[in-house]
Structure formats: C-alpha cells, structure tokens
Design an enzyme around this catalytic site. Structure first.
Site, PDB file in Angstrom:
ATOM      1  N   TYR A 111     -60.005 -12.038 -57.814  1.00 44.81           N
ATOM      2  CA  TYR A 111     -60.015 -12.251 -56.496  1.00 44.81           C
ATOM      3  C   TYR A 111     -60.614 -13.559 -56.162  1.00 44.81           C
ATOM      4  CZ  TYR A 111     -59.792 -12.101 -51.352  1.00 44.81           C
ATOM      5  OH  TYR A 111     -59.555 -11.969 -49.977  1.00 44.81           O
ATOM      6  N   SER A 130     -61.361 -17.476 -48.267  1.00 44.99           N
ATOM      7  CA  SER A 130     -62.037 -16.105 -48.389  1.00 44.99           C
ATOM      8  C   SER A 130     -63.373 -16.737 -48.447  1.00 44.99           C
ATOM      9  CB  SER A 130     -61.905 -15.329 -49.586  1.00 44.99           C
ATOM     10  OG  SER A 130     -62.652 -14.250 -49.567  1.00 44.99           O
TER      11      SER A 130
END
Length: 266
Positions: free
Chosen positions: A160, A147
């Site tokens: 995250y 990501s």
C-alpha cells in the site's frame, strides 16, 4: 456583493471511481452539492446498485457503471459510454483502492501486485483514458486519492505504501506532462477518517478507556480527533474547481496535522 463562482462545479461531469460508499461517496456528494453531474463505478453490479440507492437517498441523480478499473479495455468502454450518455468528463477522482495488512516477509508477490494494480496502475489507466477528451475540451481536473502512506511507512502495509508513494509521483508527472493543456492533477492525502470500517477502532473499551489504536491516533493528531468524511469535501471541491487553476502537482494532506507533528511526549 457578487457571489464568487470560482468554487462552482455547475454543469461539470465528475467521475469518482469506487464511489458507492466511504470517502469516494462523500467527495461525490460534495461535488453534487456544488452543481456537478455525478458518475461513479464499482467492480460489481450489487455495489453499483448499493451506491445508486445511497445517492438517491441524498437526492443525488448519480449514474453508476460496473467496471474493473485495472482492466484497460473495460475502462475505455466505460469512458466512451459516459461521454455518450452524460458528457465529456471534466473532473476525475481516482478514489478506488484496496489495502492488505500483511507483514512484508509473509506477503506473496501476487498479493503485492494486486494492491499495486488497484492503487497505482488503475489511476494511470483511468487518467490516460480521460486526458485526450480533456485536451480537446481545453481543461480538466484529475484528483488522486493518496494517503499519509505516500510519505510514511508503517508495519504490514509495504504494498500500500509503495503504491501510494508511486501515486504521489504519478500525480506530479501528469501535472508535468499535461499542465500546458490546462489540466491540473493534484492529490488529496486523507488522515485517519471516521468511517463505518474504522468504527471498531474507536469503540470505548469495557473498562471505559479508549481503544489503543484510537489513543494512538488522538496522541499523534494536533487536532486531537479523527477526521470526518465531510472534512474532505472542501479540499476536494477546491481541487475540482476553477479556484485551483494554478495549483498543479500538489498533494493536499487533510490529516488534522499528523504529518507536521512528532506526537505527544509519553
């Protein structure tokens, strides 16, 4: 002129975790178009069934398994079944992931652990389940879906970002540890991708202006648009194919240039 076969996935078995929809589904579909046999999993039978139907509609013969990728014994059983029913896994895409948008000081340790369990522990568990057979076969490709949060922080995504940052380093470490066995482990870092889940953020407002978050993304992206799931197809096929046999421990950001750009002057 002879056709370049180095991007072909003909005869390869590709396991894409959590690929009943979204980015995983787009990557698996691209692999099928390149000639791979597709296997996927999801956590519940109804999700696996939904995925099977979606693949069928695209004319793809995909085999789905119910498996919780955070459970070591379930993963070992699934990999053994795939090897018996389909063949040894040549390509693994660790795509399954979750996000919880909660300010850090309001997030419980349990919630933090849940995110890390799915987004970091699971890729470790699934990778170590497939590597022994890859070693025996003499080759293998592992692609971790990272990501932009592998590089950048943002409000409300502490777990995250921590997990995806860890996944970047797990990618480099798998490459370091198993590169000598002709196993390549790389990552793809998607930018902001236009999916049904992000559709509300792209709706035109009642006054005809863009949604504030949509404006923010467009202003931060040199390409001046959201990505499409199809934008990930080429990079994913490249990293799964023989064309990338000397590419190892790399994170390929497919983000329209966000990470290279400071953003437009207000």
């Amino acid at each position: 002129m002879e056709r370049n076969q180095s991007f072909s996935l003909e005869g390869k078995v590709a396991l894409v975790t959590g690929a009943s929809y979204g980015i995983g589904f787009a990557i698996a579909s691209a692999y099928a178009a390149a000639g791979a046999k597709i296997v996927f999993n999801d956590i519940r039978e109804e999700l696996v069934e939904k995925g099977r139907k979606a693949y069928e509609e695209k004319g793809i013969d995909a085999k789905g398994y119910v498996c919780d990728v955070t459970d070591e014994s379930q993963v070992a059983d699934m990999v053994a079944k795939i090897e018996k029913e389909v063949g040894v896994i040549d390509i693994l895409v660790n795509n399954a992931g979750i996000i919880k948008r909660i300010p850090m000081c309001e997030m419980s340790a349990e919630e933090f652990r849940q995110v890390v369990d799915v987004d970091l522990n699971a890729p470790f568990i699934v990778s170590k389940a497939v590597i022994p057979s890859m070693i025996k076969k003499g080759h293998g490709k592992i692609i971790n879906i990272c990501s932009m949060m592998s590089e950048l922080g943002r409000e409300t995504v502490s777990a995250y970002a921590a997990a995806k940052g860890g996944l970047k380093m797990l990618t480099k470490n798998i490459a370091s540890e198993y590169g000598e066995y002709n196993i390549q482990c790389n990552g793809i870092g998607p930018g902001y991708i236009a999916t049904p889940q992000t559709a509300p953020l792209r709706e035109v407002q009642s006054d005809g202006t863009r949604h504030p978050f949509d404006q923010f993304i467009i202003s931060k992206t040199p390409a001046a648009r959201w990505g499409n799931p199809e934008d990930l197809a080429g990079p994913a096929v490249f990293l799964a194919s023989e064309a990338s046999d000397f590419v190892n421990g790399h994170i390929l950001y497919v983000d329209g240039g966000i990470l290279a750009y400071i953003g437009k002057q207000p």
